[in-house]
Design an enzyme around this catalytic site. Sequence first.
Site, PDB file in Angstrom:
ATOM      1  N   PHE A  10      19.683  55.008  16.802  1.00 15.33           N
ATOM      2  CA  PHE A  10      19.118  54.570  15.534  1.00 15.33           C
ATOM      3  C   PHE A  10      18.513  55.802  14.855  1.00 15.33           C
ATOM      4  CE2 PHE A  10      15.826  52.629  12.845  1.00 15.33           C
ATOM      5  CZ  PHE A  10      16.584  51.657  12.206  1.00 15.33           C
ATOM      6  N   ASP A  23      14.735  53.687  24.896  1.00 16.46           N
ATOM      7  CA  ASP A  23      14.408  52.811  23.777  1.00 16.46           C
ATOM      8  C   ASP A  23      15.026  51.447  24.087  1.00 16.46           C
ATOM      9  OD1 ASP A  23      14.483  51.347  21.375  1.00 16.46           O
ATOM     10  OD2 ASP A  23      14.530  53.159  20.152  1.00 16.46           O
ATOM     11  N   TYR A  56       9.761  42.494  17.502  1.00 16.84           N
ATOM     12  CA  TYR A  56      10.115  41.534  16.463  1.00 16.84           C
ATOM     13  C   TYR A  56      11.567  41.087  16.524  1.00 16.84           C
ATOM     14  CZ  TYR A  56      11.180  46.082  14.288  1.00 16.84           C
ATOM     15  OH  TYR A  56      11.619  47.362  14.048  1.00 16.84           O
ATOM     16  N   LYS A  57      12.314  41.552  17.514  1.00 20.64           N
ATOM     17  CA  LYS A  57      13.711  41.114  17.673  1.00 20.64           C
ATOM     18  C   LYS A  57      13.751  39.972  18.686  1.00 20.64           C
ATOM     19  CE  LYS A  57      15.334  45.829  16.686  1.00 20.64           C
ATOM     20  NZ  LYS A  57      15.640  45.652  15.264  1.00 20.64           N
ATOM     21  N   ARG A 103      27.482  42.353  11.987  1.00 16.14           N
ATOM     22  CA  ARG A 103      26.746  42.223  13.257  1.00 16.14           C
ATOM     23  C   ARG A 103      26.260  40.793  13.418  1.00 16.14           C
ATOM     24  NH1 ARG A 103      21.935  46.036  14.704  1.00 16.14           N
ATOM     25  NH2 ARG A 103      21.015  44.652  13.162  1.00 16.14           N
TER      26      ARG A 103
END
Length: 405
Positions: A135, A204, A229-230, A378
């Site tokens: 990312f 990560d 938050y995922k 996605r």
Amino acid sequence: MSELALRAEKADAADELAGVRDRFVLDTVSDHAAGAAGVYLDGNSLGALPAHVPGRVEDVVRRQWGELRIRSWDESGWWTAPERIGDRIAPLVGAAAGQIVVGDSTSVNVFKALVGAVRLAGEGRDEILVDATTFPTDGYIAESAARLTGCVLRPVTPAGVPDALGDRTAAVLLNHVDYRTGRLHDLPALTAAIHAAGAVAVWDLCHSAGALPVGLDEHGVDLAVGCTYKYLNGGPGSPAYLYVRRELQDLFDSPLPGWNSHAEPFGMSPSYAPAPGAVRGRVGTPDILSMLALEAALDVWEGVRIEAVRAKSLALTDFFLECVEAYLPAGRVDCLTPVAHEERGSQIALRCADAGDVMKRLIERGVVGDFRHPDVLRFGFTPLYVGFADVERAARVLGEVVDGS
């Protein structure tokens, strides 16, 4: 009803996690064509709202802040929230208590971990390896950390890490699951290779925590970071976390020392003395409102085994790929996500020439995934609230959209 729809109905009836779905507030956007409830397949960007969180947050605001005010630092446990909530996340990533502290953003924690890793590696090691497919922010942070520590930064693919390691390598920053493709990288083997070279492993976990077993302690990971938050459903901008392996905690030298990580935070000493344990990963005053919303959200994991989550995730993604093959014209999309279970996270990425327009039309039909530039669709599968009927419908609507129906 189609054969695939019948199979989905039977799979949902046999699903041991089916009841967990009721713990969430789910998308009610309707399919304008069929009048069906919406399907939310973007939990790998933002998890759905646990139904009990609004009431808990209201209590934090009205009673703990509104009535108790400053007393809540002690009486409501605000001060100890970063470690207490870290201990609740720990089982989901395979860590014992006392090794995770919650607070700050993922980016800030990546910076702490990477600079701290270089300092742990010691003199004579002046190279950082970073996941070349990472990312973007992780790459930006790694570049800054390299400048700060006088290291050379070398981007490499995860598969290329073993050959790139050397006696100058100080730290390696890798993503457990690739955010674009959903590829799951081999954390145990790569961590072992990094250690064999005398370097420090930083992982990560943003796209794996809450979706699959991680095994931080089992595999000897040194440092790890992740968002909440995922798949942990902590809410937009909910605080991230930092894992520091117990054996390294007394040696961990954070580049962001703050009064909250001081051994005597209320002593207001002009000189810094780090607190023992994971507490030294703290910096400033905890962000209490979002932190306690996260703590409430973690209640949805009560009675849930991460192994069951992983098994359902693989079944959902297998079924989605089967439905895509059945409902879409041959060659209309290409799957970027590995088919092999040991290489797959909890999302499916499809390459599609007109992906941006396709996703827009999917969302209009109540199927919510996301688009990644330039041509990737996605779809994230959160087993706590996504069912097999959702998967079948999403693939069927995708087929209708790409076919122009």
